[in-house]
Design a protein around this motif. Structure first.
Motif: not given
Length: 210
Positions: A141-151
């Motif tokens: 569901g992420r869009q261009p410009g998003d930044r993601c962390l998976y912990v």
């Protein structure tokens, strides 16, 4: 030479090597005896204190990992959010229930109007590494410009790391050692609620023997 003589309280005949050493180092009764210092180059490069310090640092890391592992899922989300706040972001946690894979949202203003917009997913499962399907679901569901962390305190599989590397959306995988490092790096600026989750104190250790 003295050690090879056995005794200096009786008459003796030194061997040829001992006699030569005595003649070489002989001084007159009115002269000052100078004993040369041991060469510093022969001293070990790693001191005993440093070895103990390294062991203490390793034990401290293990104990901090144990404290993190003991947190329940809600406390783990509080810890990650606290670390992000200590880094200068404002955070919002998702409400209980289906969260579409998002546990924490962070941004400079807390509203997402300013970039970066950071979406965080947290899995607190010891000895259960996350695989590639978890990464793909999170990124869906992420869009261009998003930044993601998976912990993931249980780590990640090799396939999961490959999936993260090839993602079109910037994604950082944070395992337990990396989470510990982030906590220690920003602990001094963390709020009291975050520090109460993992209570720590700073100690100073000599880096060289006196």
């Amino acid at each position: 030479t003295r050690n090879t003589l056995g005794s200096t309280l009786t008459l003796f005949l030194p061997n040829e090597h001992a006699a030569a050493d005595l003649r070489k180092n002989a001084v007159g009764l009115d002269e000052e005896l100078v004993i040369p210092a041991e060469p510093t180059s022969q001293r070990p490069t790693t001191s005993y204190d440093q070895e103990i310090g390294d062991d203490a640092e390793e034990q401290a890391a293990e104990r901090i990992d144990d404290l993190i592992n003991r947190l329940d899922p809600d406390q783990m989300e509080d810890l990650v959010a606290g670390v992000l706040r200590a880094m200068g972001y404002k955070t919002r946690r998702s409400a209980k229930g289906p969260d579409r894979g998002i546990d924490i949202f962070a941004s400079p203003d807390g509203l997402g109007l300013l970039e970066p917009r950071i979406f965080v997913e947290i899995k607190h499962r010891q000895r259960t590494p996350m695989g590639a399907p978890h990464i793909r679901t999170f990124l869906g569901g992420r869009q261009p410009g998003d930044r993601c962390l998976y912990v993931s305190t249980g780590g990640f599989t090799k396939e999961a790391r490959y999936e993260a590397e090839r993602s079109n959306v910037p994604l950082t995988l944070v395992d337990l050692p990396m989470l510990r490092e982030l906590l220690l790096e920003h602990y001094e600026t963390a709020d009291i609620e975050t520090r109460q989750l993992i209570p720590l104190t700073r100690i100073y250790w000599p880096i060289q023997s006196v």
